[in-house]
Structure formats: C-alpha cells, structure tokens
Design an enzyme around this catalytic site. Structure first.
Site, PDB file in Angstrom:
ATOM      1  N   GLU A 148      41.965 -24.816  26.848  1.00  0.00           N
ATOM      2  CA  GLU A 148      41.758 -24.255  25.507  1.00  0.00           C
ATOM      3  C   GLU A 148      41.211 -22.827  25.556  1.00  0.00           C
ATOM      4  OE1 GLU A 148      39.817 -26.749  22.664  1.00  0.00           O
ATOM      5  OE2 GLU A 148      41.085 -28.477  23.095  1.00  0.00           O
ATOM      6  N   GLY A 149      41.763 -22.033  26.450  1.00  0.00           N
ATOM      7  CA  GLY A 149      41.319 -20.655  26.628  1.00  0.00           C
ATOM      8  C   GLY A 149      40.331 -20.582  27.764  1.00  0.00           C
TER       9      GLY A 149
END
Length: 808
Positions: free
Chosen positions: A498-499
């Site tokens: 998620e990043g």
C-alpha cells in the site's frame, strides 16, 4: 535613547500584529500611527510620508493592486510553476484535509481538536467483537496456518464467510454489516493479536478492493449482482494494481486494454481486449472476482474523441477463459494468500468497467480516493493491535522469566525496549482511534492516511524487534508457543505494501501535504490554471497576498516562540500536558514558515529534494501523532495512571520532530539559508530531549503487573487462555506467578534462605514437609510451575515435522 526605545516598541508592536495575524489594513494603520507619533515628537521628512503613501495605498486598494502588481506576479508564477502530471493532479484532488491542515497553519486550534467526538461502537459492533471475533480468534493457530497448512484451515475460512467478516464495509441493504471505520479497526486489532494471516485475510476485502469501489462507483446492476455475493462469501475478491514494472509507482502500470468489438456469449458486443501481468496481489490465488487496473486505449474512437483514456478499473470473474490465477508468492513465511494474475489479450464487455463505460479512464481517481480511506484503517490497525498484544505479552514474560535470580524486567537493559513497546502501544491505539473517527465523520484524509500507514507500520517493526530482543531464544524458535517470530518475519510486508514506506515518507506525506494542507498553495495553483483571466487574477491576488501575510506571521511566531521556548503560547490545559501543546505551537509555526522558505528558495527543485520533503513530512507526522496522544488522554477522562504513557509518547514524538527539523536545517541545500533559519527557530539552541530513564522504568513496571492502566493499554485484544492463544495462557500465568511470589516469600521466611521462582513443584513438596504452607498453596505452586515452563520453554520437533508437505 528615546528614539531607540520608540523604534523597538514599533518593531515589537508590528511583531505582535504579525503573531496575531492582523490584516493588511491593520498593519498599514499601525505604521501610519507610528509615523504620526514620530512626526509629532521628532519630525519626519516628507519623503518618508510620500514613500509610505506610494507603497501603502496601492497595496490596500484591491483593484489597483491586481492591475499593477498581481497581474505580473501571476504571469511570473505561471512561467515557473512545475508541470503537474494528470495522476499527480488526481492524487492531490482526491480525498479531504482534516486536522493535519490545522497543524500546517502555524497556529493549531486546540479547541477544535478536542471537540471532535470520540468514536464509539454500536451495540451490534460490540456484539460482533464479543461473539464472532472472539470465536475466530479461538480457532486460529498461527503455527498450523503458516507451517502446516500454509493457509487458513477450511473451517475458519467458512466461519469468516458465514459471519460476514468480508462484509464489514458493505451496506446492510446488500447483506453486509455496514460497520463504522472505528469498528473495523477494533476487529482487525483483535485479530492481528492472534494471527497476522487472519487479520490480513479479513482486512484486504474491507479495504481497497471491489467492495469499496463498487459501493462508491458501481452501476446499480453491478451493485445488486456483486455486493450480496461478496457479503455472504460466495465471491472472494482481490484487486490487482501492482506489477513487476510498477510497484509504488502505480500510475506507471504497463497493463493495457484496447476498446474493440468482440464475441461474448455468442453475440458481438463492444468491449476491450486486456493484457496484464500483475504481482503481489493479496487473495488472488483464491479469488473468484478480480478487480483489475489497466490503461485503456480507444484507437478507433469507439467511445469518443480521446484515444488514450487512461487508467481504468474493471471487475472480472476469474473463471473467464484466459484469466490466470492460482499460483502463490511466498511472503516471508507468513502464509496469507498472495500471488500473481495474468491475462493475454482477453476480451471482456465494456460493462465490466466499474461504473460502466462512462467511468473509462477514471480509475486512478477512484483508486486514490478509496485508498485515502482504506490505507488509514487496515495496516495501521493491524500494526496497533499487534503492538498492544506484544506490550502486555512482553511485560508478562519479563516478569515470569528469571535470569541472575531476578525477573528480567527489572534489568535496565530490558526496561528500555519494554518501555518503547508500551509507549508505542498507547500512541498507536490513539492514532488509529482518532483517524478512524475522522473517517466516520465523513473525511477521506489522504495525507493522514499516508502518515498513519508509514509511521504505525514503522513503529510496529521497531516494537517487534524490541520484543524479539526481550524474548531472546524464546522469540527465534518458531512453533505453537512462539507469539513473536511470525510478526518479526512479516513486519517488512506491512512496510512494503500500500505504498512502500520509503516512497510514502519521501514523496507522498509532504508532497500531498504541502499542497493540500497549506492554506494558500492550492488556491494559487488553481488560480494559475484558471482559464478565465479575470477570475484567475482575482483568485490569485487574494491567495498570493494572503500567502505573504501568512509567511510574515509564521516568521514572527517562529522567532518569538524560539526566543521564549514557546512558554507563553496558548494551551487548552494547565496541567502536566501544557508544555506539549506549547511545543506543538512552535513546531507548527516552524513547519509553516519552513515550507514557504523551501518553496520560495528551491522552487520546482523541492519536488526532487526528497530528503528535504521527507523531513518536513516527519515534522507534520510527529505533530499528528502527538495530537492523537493528547486527544486520547482527554477523551479517556485524563486518567492520571496513564500519564507515564502519555509523557513517553508525547516526548518521543516531539523529540523526533525536533530531530527532523535539526537535520533539515543542517542539510538545507542553500547553506546560508539553513544557518539563518536556525537563528530564527533555535536562537537559544536545541531544547527537547528523548524520554527519560525514569519514565522507561515506570512504564516497564506497569507492564509487568496487573492494573487499570495495563488493562486500558491492552483493551480490546484477545486474552482468553484458549488452546492456541499462548499470550492468553501467559496472562493467566502472570497472575499465578505474582501470587506464587507471596508464597515463596512465606517459605523463605520459614527456611531462612531466599528461595527462587524455579522448580516450584519440588519447592512445594519441601515446604509441605516442613509444614510452612497449605496443600492449596502447594497446588498453586505446582500449577504455576507448569505455566512458567510453558512460558519460557521453546518448541522442538521431530525432523520429519519440519519437512514441507509439498510433493515436489
């Protein structure tokens, strides 16, 4: 002498006006008054008055200022403004700003912070936590999941489906639970305390995925078909975004689709042929419906005039011929379902686009808007839950485990990491509560979600390392009795997904925060992009002169708060927490002023000065974490017993903010600017220090004995001493050990020698022989010995039990 005093008085007066953010007309009036007094007392050359009028009048007449000043500034701004890509623009426009915007303004409104309502669970949400969630926790055996079955056992999968675990975000009218973000967080925290695989499996479908996207953007037909099936578990969703060529840079995905006609169910329909090669997709190996992000082209203009439509999201049944799923990745021995998916020139109708053909090319906007919510819930909650459980488990272990004839928790070397775990557990729970509360208020806080994703996963990883150090050999030997090892192995996963944290810290937090949270930058950008010249000039004039006044104010605030070490600034409470608010006032002003200096001096290069951006983001982030800590303390009734945890969390965060600021000034690209800024912000030098040893000692002590503060710290986690819940069994042993210590003291008095907490079964027999304890006390010692051995021993296996079950 009188002239000097008068000059100083004028400077102080103007500084006070700047500190209070007085209007331009107020500044003008104050300067005119000062000149008038000086003219009356000493006489002032007419040229001074003429210069004042020439400058002041144009600045205060809006139409004149716009026509002769702002129009040229706008032209200059447009010429130097860095080019912004479409994906950057959509990312900036996505979501909302919340408390982080106040922190960026240089003067936080503390009353506003404390007026945000504390989130609460509904009766249905509490019943779910007390019922199905507890049952799921009791069913989870992390060793069996990760080593023996490499998956959740089928009964647990079915239990999750039957009880709506994958439907927490789905509305009740579609058969879902429609839980608040706060309730989702509490569920994930409890699950993560027993199994990271279980928490991940539940968290992903309730985060960024088909369910979330359908509810926000799906057609009614898509919602009616898929949402009930997702809610009752007939469909298992996954969402495929990243690929070997595009991980954190998700906007660069190479997967492409082409609008064309093709055959579907025996009929020619308008559709798209898609080729994709995705990696790292959670639940992909078992998914029945695949959310897919790709770039869509329309070379024949079948949908309109645009040929490059952009990123598009579609929902695809995985049983369609050409869709490849099933293979798995092997993520650090943490066996949640994760794997690749591929397809080569596979045809689908346009109706498979989420939201229908009209949403073609709108995928990136959809993704960043939903990610601004989901990223603020799942990984931060899993991290907080794991650390909460580790805090109490490490405290219990430190009291039970003896070395050198005393509990290891009494050793200062153990107190230090134990206190870090405890302080972080308090802070992380505070942050997830405040953040999910914002989401439940309707916010989509994109900057906040990046802050909490990065900092809570980062703190989780540090805490797991600390826990591993405390447990030593107990932590490194995997098996049913090891509650640390899998978390230690899996921590980098949370850091990466998620990043990736490196990108989140160096590009996203401040990259979005500087534009979204600054009160004037986005307005200036919007004005510069406005096509109507009249509207552009009006908006730009208002923004740019507001910006100038904002910068002057933050300079004055930074200087004054630096000279006074912020002692006279406003705070909502006059108790032990007062200084934390005052320090935050100072850092807020520093952040706002530094941001303007960095943007003005570095211009477009700031975008490429990632370490400058990262440190500015660190200051903003640590202010947010401190705010959450102080809000929790207030929301929970300002419990005096929790003050040690509050002090540790606030001191740690503010010290980190100071460190980031210090490193930024030392490494500012324009050296003389960095030195000058240090004189403004730290005229008396660095003032804050890390948490004291005495504080570490106090937190370590409270983690090793039952008490209301310890109970609050571990609230909501799974503590029942069930078959697979080693930490629950150990909590029971902690109580037994404390009671046994009193019995041992009694025996020691009778025998005249200091007896130890070891071989308690033998000690019980000896004590019975001399008649110094009762049979009931002896039985308690025997029971305690069993629990003690279970707590300190490590698992061992027949070599054949360690052979993988695969058939090669």
């Amino acid at each position: 002498m009188s002239t000097l005093l008068f000059t100083l008085a004028v400077i102080v007066g103007l500084g006070a006006l700047a500190y209070k953010r007085a209007s331009l007309i107020s500044f003008t009036g104050a300067i005119a008054l000062a000149l008038g007094v000086l003219t009356f007392t000493h006489g002032v050359n007419n040229l001074v008055w003429i210069a004042f009028v020439v400058i002041a009048v144009p600045l205060n007449i809006t139409s004149f200022r716009q026509q002769y000043i702002s129009v040229h500034l706008l032209k200059l701004y447009r010429s130097i403004m860095p080019e912004m890509s479409r994906t950057e623009k959509e990312a900036i426009d996505a979501g909302t700003t919340w408390w982080e915007a106040d922190l960026f303004k240089g003067s936080p409104n503390w009353e506003k912070l404390h007026n945000y309502p504390a989130p609460r669970l509904s009766p249905d949400e509490q019943a779910f936590l007390d019922g199905p969630v507890e049952e799921a926790c009791a069913m989870a055996n992390e060793h069996e999941i990760c080593h023996e079955q490499t998956d959740l056992p089928e009964p647990l999968w079915q239990f999750l489906k039957d009880n709506g675990f994958f439907a927490m975000i789905i509305k009740k009218k579609y058969g879902g639970l429609e839980f608040s973000a706060y309730a989702q967080s509490r569920v994930l925290q409890k699950l993560s305390g027993v199994s990271t695989v279980l928490a991940s499996t539940v968290g992903v479908p309730n985060s960024l995925g088909p369910g979330e996207l359908l509810q926000h953007y799906g057609t009614e037909e898509q919602k009616d078909h898929y949402l009930p099936r997702l809610a009752d578990g007939r469909e298992i969703p996954c969402f495929a975004l990243t690929s070997p060529e595009a991980g954190s840079d998700a906007g660069a995905i190479p997967d492409r689709g082409v609008v064309c006609k093709g055959m579907w169910n025996g009929e020619e329909v308008l559709g798209m042929r898609i080729t994709w090669n995705k990696r790292y997709i959670t639940l992909a190996p078992v998914a029945t419906v695949l959310g897919l992000a790709f770039k869509l082209d329309d070379p024949d203009n079948l949908l309109g005039d645009e040929k490059d439509l952009g990123i598009t999201c579609a929902l695809i049944p995985t049983d369609v011929e050409g869709v490849e799923i099933g293979r798995r990745h092997f993520p650090l021995n943490v066996m949640f379902q994760n794997g690749p998916t591929r397809g080569n020139d596979v045809f689908f109708p346009l109706d498979f686009i989420i939201g229908g053909p009209s949403m073609a090319g709108r995928g990136w906007q959809m993704l960043v808007e939903c990610l601004s919510v989901g990223r603020g819930i799942t990984l931060p909650s899993n991290s907080a839950g794991g650390v909460k459980t580790l805090a109490l488990a490490s405290g219990a272990y430190s009291r039970i485990r003896r070395q050198f004839k005393l509990p290891i928790g009494k050793m200062e070397g153990v107190e230090e990491p134990l206190a870090r775990i405890g302080g972080n557990a308090y802070l992380m729970d505070a942050v997830t509560t405040m953040t999910t509360g914002a989401i439940d208020l309707g916010e989509k806080p994109s900057v906040v979600s990046a802050i909490v994703k990065y900092h809570l996963t980062d703190r989780m990883q540090s805490c797991v390392i600390d826990a591993m150090d405390i447990h030593g050999g107990k932590g490194i030997c995997l098996g049913p009795n090891n509650y640390v090892g899998r978390g230690y192995q899996g921590a980098p996963i949370a850091i990466t997904v998620e990043g990736a944290n490196i990108l989140t810290r160096s590009l996203i937090i401040y990259g979005q925060g500087a534009i979204r949270c600054h009160p004037y930058v986005l307005a200036e950008l919007d004005a510069a992009n406005e096509k109507d010249d009249r509207l552009a000039l009006e908006a730009f004039d208002k923004a740019v002169f507001g910006h100038i006044g904002f910068a002057i104010s933050n300079f004055a605030r930074s200087l004054w708060l630096g000279l006074t070490n912020s002692r006279f600034s406003a705070a909502p409470f006059k108790d032990e927490t007062k200084r934390y608010y005052q320090h935050m006032n100072r850092f807020s002003a520093n952040l706002a002023f530094l941001s303007d200096i960095a943007m003005a001096s570095l211009g477009g290069d700031l975008k490429r000065k990632e370490r400058i951006s990262a440190r500015l983001g660190d200051i903003l982030s640590q202010l947010y974490l401190t705010s959450a800590t102080l809000k929790r303390y207030d929301d929970e009734g300002r419990q005096q017993g929790d003050l040690a945890l509050v002090h540790w969390a606030a001191r740690d965060s503010l010290f980190k903010a100071q460190t980031a600021l210090d490193e930024l000034l030392r490494n500012f690209p324009i050296k003389w600017v960095g030195k000058l800024l240090r004189y403004v912000m730290y005229p008396t030098g660095i003032t804050l220090v890390a948490p004291y040893d005495e504080l570490d000692h106090e937190i370590s002590r409270l983690l090793q004995a039952p008490g209301v503060t310890r109970d609050r710290l571990g609230a909501g986690q799974y503590w029942k001493p069930t078959q697979y819940n080693t930490v629950g069994i150990q909590e029971e042993t902690l109580l037994d050990v404390i009671a046994a210590e009193a019995i041992i003291a009694k025996i020691s008095k009778a025998t005249g020698q200091k007896e130890q907490l070891i071989f308690l079964d033998k000690l019980a027999n000896r004590a019975l022989e001399i008649g110094c304890i009762t049979e009931e006390e002896a039985e308690h010692l025997r029971k305690t010995e069993q629990g003690r051995l279970k707590s300190i021993n490590v698992d061992d296996f027949d070599p054949l039990d360690l052979v993988p079950n695969s058939k090669g």
